[in-house]
Design a protein around this motif. Structure first.
Motif, PDB file in Angstrom:
ATOM      1  N   THR A 193      21.865 -59.094   3.569  1.00 32.54           N
ATOM      2  CA  THR A 193      22.527 -57.903   4.089  1.00 32.54           C
ATOM      3  C   THR A 193      24.036 -58.120   4.058  1.00 32.54           C
ATOM      4  O   THR A 193      24.529 -59.223   4.299  1.00 32.54           O
ATOM      5  CB  THR A 193      22.063 -57.570   5.518  1.00 32.54           C
ATOM      6  OG1 THR A 193      22.305 -58.690   6.359  1.00 32.54           O
ATOM      7  CG2 THR A 193      20.588 -57.224   5.542  1.00 32.54           C
ATOM      8  N   VAL A 194      24.756 -57.044   3.740  1.00 36.34           N
ATOM      9  CA  VAL A 194      26.193 -57.133   3.509  1.00 36.34           C
ATOM     10  C   VAL A 194      26.882 -55.961   4.201  1.00 36.34           C
ATOM     11  O   VAL A 194      26.418 -54.828   4.107  1.00 36.34           O
ATOM     12  CB  VAL A 194      26.494 -57.083   1.986  1.00 36.34           C
ATOM     13  CG1 VAL A 194      27.982 -57.201   1.723  1.00 36.34           C
ATOM     14  CG2 VAL A 194      25.726 -58.170   1.253  1.00 36.34           C
ATOM     15  N   ARG A 195      27.974 -56.237   4.888  1.00 35.74           N
ATOM     16  CA  ARG A 195      28.801 -55.164   5.461  1.00 35.74           C
ATOM     17  C   ARG A 195      29.877 -54.792   4.455  1.00 35.74           C
ATOM     18  O   ARG A 195      30.647 -55.633   4.000  1.00 35.74           O
ATOM     19  CB  ARG A 195      29.485 -55.625   6.735  1.00 35.74           C
ATOM     20  CG  ARG A 195      28.603 -55.550   7.913  1.00 35.74           C
ATOM     21  CD  ARG A 195      29.373 -55.237   9.180  1.00 35.74           C
ATOM     22  NE  ARG A 195      28.523 -55.574  10.292  1.00 35.74           N
ATOM     23  CZ  ARG A 195      27.566 -54.792  10.767  1.00 35.74           C
ATOM     24  NH1 ARG A 195      27.372 -53.608  10.242  1.00 35.74           N
ATOM     25  NH2 ARG A 195      26.819 -55.184  11.769  1.00 35.74           N
ATOM     26  N   ILE A 196      29.893 -53.495   4.141  1.00 39.33           N
ATOM     27  CA  ILE A 196      30.904 -52.952   3.236  1.00 39.33           C
ATOM     28  C   ILE A 196      31.488 -51.731   3.932  1.00 39.33           C
ATOM     29  O   ILE A 196      30.747 -50.889   4.430  1.00 39.33           O
ATOM     30  CB  ILE A 196      30.282 -52.562   1.880  1.00 39.33           C
ATOM     31  CG1 ILE A 196      29.696 -53.812   1.209  1.00 39.33           C
ATOM     32  CG2 ILE A 196      31.305 -51.892   0.983  1.00 39.33           C
ATOM     33  CD1 ILE A 196      28.949 -53.548  -0.061  1.00 39.33           C
TER      34      ILE A 196
ATOM     35  N   HIS B 279      23.759 -46.698   3.545  1.00 38.03           N
ATOM     36  CA  HIS B 279      23.095 -47.965   3.262  1.00 38.03           C
ATOM     37  C   HIS B 279      22.899 -48.043   1.761  1.00 38.03           C
ATOM     38  O   HIS B 279      22.461 -47.082   1.144  1.00 38.03           O
ATOM     39  CB  HIS B 279      21.724 -48.030   3.946  1.00 38.03           C
ATOM     40  CG  HIS B 279      21.813 -48.400   5.378  1.00 38.03           C
ATOM     41  ND1 HIS B 279      20.777 -48.186   6.254  1.00 38.03           N
ATOM     42  CD2 HIS B 279      22.789 -48.971   6.105  1.00 38.03           C
ATOM     43  CE1 HIS B 279      21.118 -48.619   7.447  1.00 38.03           C
ATOM     44  NE2 HIS B 279      22.332 -49.086   7.393  1.00 38.03           N
ATOM     45  N   SER B 280      23.223 -49.168   1.188  1.00 37.97           N
ATOM     46  CA  SER B 280      23.022 -49.397  -0.237  1.00 37.97           C
ATOM     47  C   SER B 280      22.179 -50.654  -0.382  1.00 37.97           C
ATOM     48  O   SER B 280      22.407 -51.633   0.329  1.00 37.97           O
ATOM     49  CB  SER B 280      24.361 -49.592  -0.951  1.00 37.97           C
ATOM     50  OG  SER B 280      25.184 -48.469  -0.778  1.00 37.97           O
ATOM     51  N   GLU B 281      21.214 -50.590  -1.280  1.00 39.73           N
ATOM     52  CA  GLU B 281      20.335 -51.730  -1.480  1.00 39.73           C
ATOM     53  C   GLU B 281      20.122 -51.990  -2.963  1.00 39.73           C
ATOM     54  O   GLU B 281      19.905 -51.066  -3.731  1.00 39.73           O
ATOM     55  CB  GLU B 281      18.958 -51.483  -0.849  1.00 39.73           C
ATOM     56  CG  GLU B 281      18.976 -51.350   0.646  1.00 39.73           C
ATOM     57  CD  GLU B 281      17.601 -51.132   1.218  1.00 39.73           C
ATOM     58  OE1 GLU B 281      16.600 -51.149   0.474  1.00 39.73           O
ATOM     59  OE2 GLU B 281      17.510 -50.928   2.437  1.00 39.73           O
ATOM     60  N   SER B 282      20.184 -53.244  -3.313  1.00 36.02           N
ATOM     61  CA  SER B 282      19.753 -53.678  -4.625  1.00 36.02           C
ATOM     62  C   SER B 282      18.320 -54.147  -4.456  1.00 36.02           C
ATOM     63  O   SER B 282      18.072 -55.111  -3.732  1.00 36.02           O
ATOM     64  CB  SER B 282      20.643 -54.820  -5.129  1.00 36.02           C
ATOM     65  OG  SER B 282      20.149 -55.298  -6.349  1.00 36.02           O
TER      66      SER B 282
ATOM     67  N   PRO C 226      27.622 -44.495  -1.897  1.00 35.29           N
ATOM     68  CA  PRO C 226      27.688 -43.923  -0.558  1.00 35.29           C
ATOM     69  C   PRO C 226      28.505 -42.629  -0.486  1.00 35.29           C
ATOM     70  O   PRO C 226      28.159 -41.729   0.266  1.00 35.29           O
ATOM     71  CB  PRO C 226      28.334 -45.030   0.279  1.00 35.29           C
ATOM     72  CG  PRO C 226      27.971 -46.286  -0.423  1.00 35.29           C
ATOM     73  CD  PRO C 226      27.978 -45.923  -1.895  1.00 35.29           C
ATOM     74  N   LEU C 227      29.561 -42.527  -1.286  1.00 37.90           N
ATOM     75  CA  LEU C 227      30.369 -41.304  -1.263  1.00 37.90           C
ATOM     76  C   LEU C 227      29.560 -40.068  -1.638  1.00 37.90           C
ATOM     77  O   LEU C 227      29.733 -39.008  -1.048  1.00 37.90           O
ATOM     78  CB  LEU C 227      31.551 -41.428  -2.240  1.00 37.90           C
ATOM     79  CG  LEU C 227      32.781 -42.148  -1.726  1.00 37.90           C
ATOM     80  CD1 LEU C 227      33.819 -42.294  -2.837  1.00 37.90           C
ATOM     81  CD2 LEU C 227      33.378 -41.433  -0.531  1.00 37.90           C
TER      82      LEU C 227
ATOM     83  N   ASN D 186      14.612 -53.728 -11.394  1.00 33.88           N
ATOM     84  CA  ASN D 186      15.769 -53.690 -10.500  1.00 33.88           C
ATOM     85  C   ASN D 186      16.177 -52.236 -10.311  1.00 33.88           C
ATOM     86  O   ASN D 186      16.200 -51.458 -11.279  1.00 33.88           O
ATOM     87  CB  ASN D 186      16.956 -54.453 -11.106  1.00 33.88           C
ATOM     88  CG  ASN D 186      16.725 -55.933 -11.161  1.00 33.88           C
ATOM     89  OD1 ASN D 186      16.246 -56.526 -10.206  1.00 33.88           O
ATOM     90  ND2 ASN D 186      17.053 -56.549 -12.279  1.00 33.88           N
ATOM     91  N   LEU D 187      16.508 -51.880  -9.080  1.00 28.78           N
ATOM     92  CA  LEU D 187      16.972 -50.529  -8.754  1.00 28.78           C
ATOM     93  C   LEU D 187      18.142 -50.628  -7.782  1.00 28.78           C
ATOM     94  O   LEU D 187      18.199 -51.555  -6.965  1.00 28.78           O
ATOM     95  CB  LEU D 187      15.873 -49.721  -8.055  1.00 28.78           C
ATOM     96  CG  LEU D 187      14.506 -49.678  -8.672  1.00 28.78           C
ATOM     97  CD1 LEU D 187      13.482 -50.199  -7.705  1.00 28.78           C
ATOM     98  CD2 LEU D 187      14.176 -48.274  -9.055  1.00 28.78           C
TER      99      LEU D 187
END
Length: 151
Positions: A46-49, A55-58, A96-97, A121-122
């Protein structure tokens, strides 16, 4: 412990003895529970951006059978609540935008994972203030009712 503005932190919540954070463990456990995948391996970072909301997920997923990327895109393009944005050559992919203030989940950057068989991968993005656990729960119940799977 570090500035968030103009930065990316691979650190959400406290670190545990196993090297994962509490948020990563929660994400892995909740995914298994929601999808009833008790025997499936799931890992996460998990990463804070710094974004307004999102929320963005690879996502990297392996399946029992082979598939084509076009089959995956076809399924996703006809899935309620999913917006397929997968034209990287035209710079069209989820961000996210573009997900901000929307209820849909945006999926793109769909490609086979050449490191593992039957794996994809998505890149997935959703507005976490609009599309979260409560919204998902309501939509799952609505789906089950439409299918007459609940009395």
């Amino acid at each position: 412990p570090h500035p968030i503005d103009l930065n990316v932190l691979p650190h959400i919540d406290v670190f545990l003895d196993n090297g994962y954070t509490k948020e990563e463990m929660k994400m892995m456990q909740e995914t298994k529970k929601i999808m009833e995948l008790t025997d499936t391996g799931i890992t996460a970072t998990t990463v804070r951006i710094p974004t307004i909301g999102g929320h963005s997920e690879s996502i990297n997923a392996s399946f029992n059978k082979d598939f084509t990327v076009n089959e995956v895109k076809e399924i996703l393009s006809h899935s309620p609540g999913i917006v397929l944005q997968d034209l990287p050559a035209n710079n069209l992919y989820p961000m996210p935008l573009t997900a901000h203030d929307k209820d849909e989940v945006f999926v793109g950057r769909i490609r086979k994972d050449d490191s593992m068989p039957n794996t994809i991968n998505l890149w997935v993005v959703a507005d976490n203030l609009r599309k979260g656990a409560a919204t998902n729960a309501v939509q799952i119940v609505q789906y089950l009712l439409r299918k007459n799977w609940l009395a």
